[in-house]
Design an enzyme around this catalytic site. Structure first.
Site, PDB file in Angstrom:
ATOM      1  N   MET A 133       0.835  -0.920   0.212  1.00 52.05           N
ATOM      2  CA  MET A 133      -0.129  -0.412  -0.040  1.00 52.05           C
ATOM      3  C   MET A 133       0.562   1.078  -0.026  1.00 52.05           C
ATOM      4  O   MET A 133       0.537   2.232  -0.081  1.00 52.05           O
ATOM      5  CB  MET A 133      -0.812  -0.236   1.249  1.00 52.05           C
ATOM      6  N   GLY A 134       1.711   1.007  -0.146  1.00 51.30           N
ATOM      7  CA  GLY A 134       3.038   2.299  -0.726  1.00 51.30           C
ATOM      8  C   GLY A 134       3.520   2.379   0.900  1.00 51.30           C
ATOM      9  O   GLY A 134       3.929   2.219   1.741  1.00 51.30           O
ATOM     10  N   LEU A 189       6.695   3.242   1.461  1.00 49.33           N
ATOM     11  CA  LEU A 189       7.843   2.490   1.873  1.00 49.33           C
ATOM     12  C   LEU A 189       8.143   1.760   2.638  1.00 49.33           C
ATOM     13  O   LEU A 189       8.986   3.222   2.672  1.00 49.33           O
ATOM     14  CB  LEU A 189       8.577   1.575   0.091  1.00 49.33           C
ATOM     15  N   GLY A 247      10.997  -3.291   5.848  1.00 45.90           N
ATOM     16  CA  GLY A 247       9.991  -4.200   5.938  1.00 45.90           C
ATOM     17  C   GLY A 247       9.992  -4.300   4.205  1.00 45.90           C
ATOM     18  O   GLY A 247       9.659  -6.160   3.922  1.00 45.90           O
ATOM     19  N   HIS A 248       8.942  -3.190   3.600  1.00 44.14           N
ATOM     20  CA  HIS A 248       9.412  -3.698   2.215  1.00 44.14           C
ATOM     21  C   HIS A 248      10.592  -3.984   1.062  1.00 44.14           C
ATOM     22  O   HIS A 248       9.529  -4.573   0.977  1.00 44.14           O
ATOM     23  CB  HIS A 248       7.710  -2.081   1.495  1.00 44.14           C
ATOM     24  N   GLN A 279       5.622 -11.753   6.904  1.00 40.95           N
ATOM     25  CA  GLN A 279       4.960 -12.692   8.771  1.00 40.95           C
ATOM     26  C   GLN A 279       4.583 -11.314   9.188  1.00 40.95           C
ATOM     27  O   GLN A 279       3.989 -11.790  10.559  1.00 40.95           O
ATOM     28  CB  GLN A 279       6.042 -13.280   9.110  1.00 40.95           C
ATOM     29  N   LYS A 280       4.947  -9.828   9.519  1.00 41.76           N
ATOM     30  CA  LYS A 280       3.738  -9.011  10.114  1.00 41.76           C
ATOM     31  C   LYS A 280       2.829  -9.371  10.332  1.00 41.76           C
ATOM     32  O   LYS A 280       2.873  -8.436  11.146  1.00 41.76           O
ATOM     33  CB  LYS A 280       5.019  -7.783  10.060  1.00 41.76           C
TER      34      LYS A 280
END
Ligand code: AMP
Length: 292
Positions: free
Chosen positions: A28-29, A31, A34-35, A154-155
């Site tokens: 969803m941006g 970023l 994590g992304h 996995q978050k």
């Protein structure tokens, strides 16, 4: 939409690989690292990497949360370029849902799995996630001859369980891959929503991951988890409104009866911190150190 399909097909045609693999990273941006971990893993194991950036209104039950969700496509595009993404799909609302808010009329129902924890607190959330993921896979997935993988963090452990089940139940031709939760130097799970925390909110948010690390340490030492003591501490904390702190089976998301744990389980926590709702998760492994 034809544009993005044509771009994906062209990118697949241009790979030298005999059996190309396409990797999809839905986001969803706003970023963050994590992304980036997902983009990097997709780049390393696929021939063509596609990222999507779309703030999906169907998964927001709170219109203010949707309006205030951070949007920064230009900065995101820089990160996507740096990570060697081949195609970016960043549709606007009407491109994704022509006729919105009347459409889409047809949505994916995630049943009881989608009504637990986050799903109970945000009715319709996981149906919204499953609907947009199904659409993204339909739009972005290459021809059947090409292997397709999609990467998730996995978050968002409940989301991951729902998507695994979605792919299985609807026979979607996509292999789901996942990566551990990326945290900052204080152990706080990275989230686009962290951008909306004040310094004092951020300090309060640290208590969420601290509670999870405490549970992981207790599980590791085969000690009782004593969830009620941790819940009481969190309920007494300033700026923090605890929604749930539970330990669940990683597949069914049902609360585990074991205490101390005899097999790996997942801790889930959600709280409102200042103006935002945050979630975090951690795997609890009896006899093993925390992993993410
Ligand atoms: P979002 O943009 O929040 O929808 O997240 C897009 C993807 O990034 C989802 O698969 C998330 O689980 C993943 N993600 C978000 N935050 C993290 C994090 N801190 N560590 C790892 N993956 C994450």
């Amino acid at each position: 939409m034809t544009g993005i399909r044509a771009a994906v097909l062209q990118a697949v045609e241009h790979t030298a690989a005999a059996h190309p693999v396409v990797g999809i990273v839905p986001t969803m941006g706003a970023l963050h690292p994590g992304h980036a971990s997902l983009l990097q893993a997709a780049r390393e194991s696929s021939d063509v990497v596609i990222a999507s950036v779309f703030v999906n209104p169907l998964q927001f039950d709170d219109p203010t949360d949707y309006q205030l969700y951070p949007r920064q496509l230009e900065t995101d595009m820089q990160m996507l370029t740096e990570h060697g993404v081949d195609c970016v799909f960043a549709p606007d609302l009407q491109e994704m849902y022509p006729g919105y808010p009347a459409a889409p009329l047809i949505r994916v129902s995630t049943g009881e799995l989608g009504r637990r924890w986050e799903g109970a607190s945000r009715p319709g959330h996981f149906d919204g996630v499953a609907t947009v993921v199904t659409k993204l896979f339909t739009i972005l997935a290459p021809p059947a001859a090409v292997a397709c993988e999609a990467w998730f963090g996995q978050k968002d452990a409940e989301q991951l369980a729902v998507i695994r089940r979605l792919v299985e139940d609807l026979n979607l031709p996509v292999r789901i891959r996942s990566l551990p939760n990326v945290r900052d130097e204080n152990g706080v799970a990275l989230s686009s929503r962290n951008l909306r925390l004040s310094a004092a909110d951020y300090d309060a948010a640290c208590a969420l991951s601290r509670a999870l690390f405490t549970l992981a340490a207790r599980a590791q030492a085969h000690q009782p988890l004593d969830l009620s003591q941790l819940r009481a501490q969190l309920q007494a904390a300033q700026r923090l409104d605890l929604d749930y702190l539970v330990v669940v089976d990683p597949d069914t998301m049902q609360e585990t009866a074991d205490d101390p744990l005899r097999q790996p389980a997942l801790a889930l926590i959600a709280a409102r911190v200042g103006p935002v709702r945050l979630i975090d998760t951690m795997e609890l492994c009896p006899g093993a150190a925390p992993t993410g």
